[in-house]
Design a protein around this motif. Sequence first.
Motif, PDB file in Angstrom:
ATOM      1  N   HIS A 426       0.850  -1.446   0.165  1.00 54.37           N
ATOM      2  CA  HIS A 426       0.096  -0.142  -0.341  1.00 54.37           C
ATOM      3  C   HIS A 426       0.492   0.935   0.286  1.00 54.37           C
ATOM      4  CE1 HIS A 426       0.689  -1.128   4.159  1.00 54.37           C
ATOM      5  NE2 HIS A 426       1.204   0.085   4.014  1.00 54.37           N
ATOM      6  N   PRO A 452      -3.696   4.944   0.518  1.00 55.01           N
ATOM      7  CA  PRO A 452      -4.745   3.861  -0.248  1.00 55.01           C
ATOM      8  C   PRO A 452      -5.535   3.700   0.336  1.00 55.01           C
ATOM      9  CG  PRO A 452      -2.796   3.610   1.824  1.00 55.01           C
ATOM     10  CD  PRO A 452      -2.702   4.471   1.398  1.00 55.01           C
ATOM     11  N   GLY A 468      -3.262  -4.758  -3.580  1.00 54.31           N
ATOM     12  CA  GLY A 468      -2.079  -3.558  -3.805  1.00 54.31           C
ATOM     13  C   GLY A 468      -1.216  -2.988  -4.382  1.00 54.31           C
TER      14      GLY A 468
END
Length: 750
Positions: A426, A452, A468
Amino acid sequence: MNQTSEPASIVVDMGGTTTRVGAYRDGRLTGDTVRFATPKPAGGRSVREEHLDRIAAEVDRMRKRHPAPDVREVGVAVGATVDSRGRIRNASLLWNEPGTGFDLGAALARRLDWARITVCNDIAAAAWRYQDLGRFALLTISTGVAIKVFDARLPFAARLLLDDEGLGGEIGHVRVDPERRAPHRTLGRAAAAGDLAARARLGDAGLRWCECGTVGDLCAHASGPATVRAAAALARSDPGLWDGSRLAGRCGGDPEKITAPAIAAAAQSGDAFTRTLLSAATRPLAAQILQLSAALGLRTFVVMGGFANGVGEPWFAELRANLADLLPAGGWFTGWTDAEVDALVRPSRDRDDSLVGMGCLLAERRTQVREVHKPVGEARALLRHRSATRCGRRQFAVRMAFAGICGTDLQVIRGDRGCEPGVPGHECVAQVTEVGADVSGVSVGDVIGVNPNRPDDEHDKFGHNLPGVFRERVVWDEHLIDRGQIIPLPAAGLAEWTLLEPLSTVVRSARAGGDRWRDRRVLIVGAGVSGLLHAMLARHDKARRVLVANRSPQRLELAVERGVLAPEDCLALDGSLPAAIAEATGGAGVDVVVLAVPRGTGPAILNDLWPSVADGATVHLFGGFHPGSTVRLPGGEQVAAHPIRVRGERHRASLGGARACTLVGSSGADREDYQRARDLCVAGEDRLDLAPLVSHVVSLDATPGVLRQLMSDGRLGGRPALRVIIDFSLTGDVVRAVDGGDLPRIGVRT
C-alpha cells in the motif's frame, strides 16, 4: 519515419558447443548473428567467468550495432538446469561443473548494468517459437537431452509445464535402464571427471555414463556425445560391422577419431554400422516419447538440437522405426495409423530456435505484468505474470516505480489480519503512463503517490481488501482523483517517498493529539519505522526531548548508526524503563506517549508506563491494539481501544490522585495529512529526510523470498531491516543493503 511494432532485444543462446548472440525485432532475428565456441575446461580450470565475459562483450558490441535507445532487454537461453530466478541448478553439460546456486542473472547484470536481464533454460525459450502449434512437446538432442511441454491455450505463466521454481522437463538425467544395477555412483562421477579407468570399467560392464555423473540415464544413450562414445564401443565390440563401414572410412579405421559430424556424414550414405548405432541411440528416447504421449495426451513432439538435426533424416527414420516397434496396441494409442505415428515427431525449423524463441518470449512478456500474489488462505507470496489490464475512458494507468514493504503487509500475508487482497502492498511512488479520454487531474508522465485509504470508508484499502501495489502496472478509476487519494509529487521521484504514506499516518496521529509537540517531553515506544517517524516529526516540531524505547537493542543501534536517534535518547523497553524515564526527564515524566508497537502488546506496556505519565499528558494509541483490546487505567477502569483508534474518540482518563491524561488515537490518513507529509519532505531547508529509514532495496523478483525472511526474523542478509523498498527497475534476484545515501530515483539506476 518508419516505426516498428516492438522494441529490439538482444538474445543469447548459451549452448554446450556453441554460444550465439543476435538481435531480435518484430518476430525475427535482424542482422548478423555472432557465433563462438563455448569455452571448455583446460587443465581443470573453470571457464565460467571467461564464458560470461565473452558473452557480455559480444552483447555490448551487438548493442552498438543496434543503437536504438529502446535496446535494453537481454534474453539469455542457457543450456543448463536453471530456475525462474536465473540461478543454476546444474550446468554440468555447459561448463563441466554443476555450478549449483550460481546466480547467472546477477552475474550478467553486473557485467551489463544497462540491461534488463532475463534468464531461462534454452529449451524453455525455444518452445515459445512454436506456440502456433498449440499443445506440444519440444525435445532437444544435442550435448544433452531435455524436454518442455507447452500449451498455448493456457495463460502466459502456465503455458510451459513447470513447477513454481521454473523447473521441469530435465528427463535427460533420469535413468532409463533401472532394471540394471548401476555398478557404482562414484564410477559415473569419476568417468564424467575424465577418469579413463572408470570409463573403461563402465564400458566393460556395458554401461553408459553421462557428463553429469549418472550412469544409464537418457543422456547417456541419446545425446550427441553419448552416441559418439557408443559408436567407439560398438566398433570395438563388433569389428566385423565396423570394418569397411563408411564411418570407419571417414575415421581412418580408428574408433577414437569418431566425431558427431562424421556420424552425420556416414548416415547420409545409408551406412549399416551407423544405422545400427542410431537405432540403439534412439530406442530409449522412443520409449520416453511414447510414455509422455500417453501420460499427457500429446500428439506432437518437435525435435531440436545440433546432433539430431545435424544427422537429419537418418536419425529421424531410426527414431520413427523404434516408435512403430514399441507402439502399444491399446489405451491412448488404440487405432493409431502409421501416418499418426510418423507425425508424432518432427524436426525443428532451424538452429535458431533458442534465439528466436527467447525473442518471442520477451515480446510476449511485454503484454504481461508481474505481480506479487498472495494465494487465499495461504501464508505465502509468489511472483506471477498476468495479462496487462487495458485502460478505459474513465481510468488511468500507472507504472510502479517503488513500493515499500511494511509490517502491515507481513501481517496480511501471514493471515494475522484476515485480509485477502490478492496483491499486497500500500506504499508506493508511481508514474502515470496512460490517461483515459474522460479523465482529468493527471497527465502522462506525472509522478504520484497514492493514499491507500478511502476517506469515506475505513475498510476500503489497497493491500487489505483491495489489490495492492506490489505489481508493475495498475489501472485505477478516476474516482481516486476525485476523492483526493492521488497526491502529485515532484518529477524527481525519489524512492524514499514511498514513506510518505506512513508519514501521513504519523501526521494524523499528531493532529489527533492537537499538534502539541513544541516544548513537550515525548516518549515513543517502538523503534520500527512508524515509531522513528514519530520521533523525527516530534523533533521537527521542536519537542523539548524525544525518547524512544524498544525491546530490541539492535533496532535502536541501527537508528543511532543512521543518525535518526541520539544514543542518550534510546531506552530499553523492560522493567528499568520507568526509572530511565524519570532520570531523563528530571522526575517530571513525559507529556506525550506514543504507542507504536506490534499488535496486541500495547495494553501490557501501558500498565507499566502509567507512573511515568505526567499530569495533562496525551497518550496516543497508534499501534499495538487488537480490535477487542482494552486499556486498563490505574484505578481499574477498562477503556475500549478500538473506538479511540478508529473513530477518533478522545477519553479523559484519571491516573490517580490529581493526575489525568487524555487517550487519543488515529487510523490511516486523509488528503490533508498526506499533503502535509509531502510538504515536509519535498522542499525547504527544514525538510524531513526519509532516506535513513530505508535499509534495503530489492527487486520484484526477489520480493517473495524477502517477504519470507522478514516474516521469519525481520532481517535481511543477517542485518536488521527498517524499511525495505521494491525498485521495479531492477532485474534478477537483487537484495541490496543501503546506507540511506544512495537510493534510486525514477529513471536513474544506482
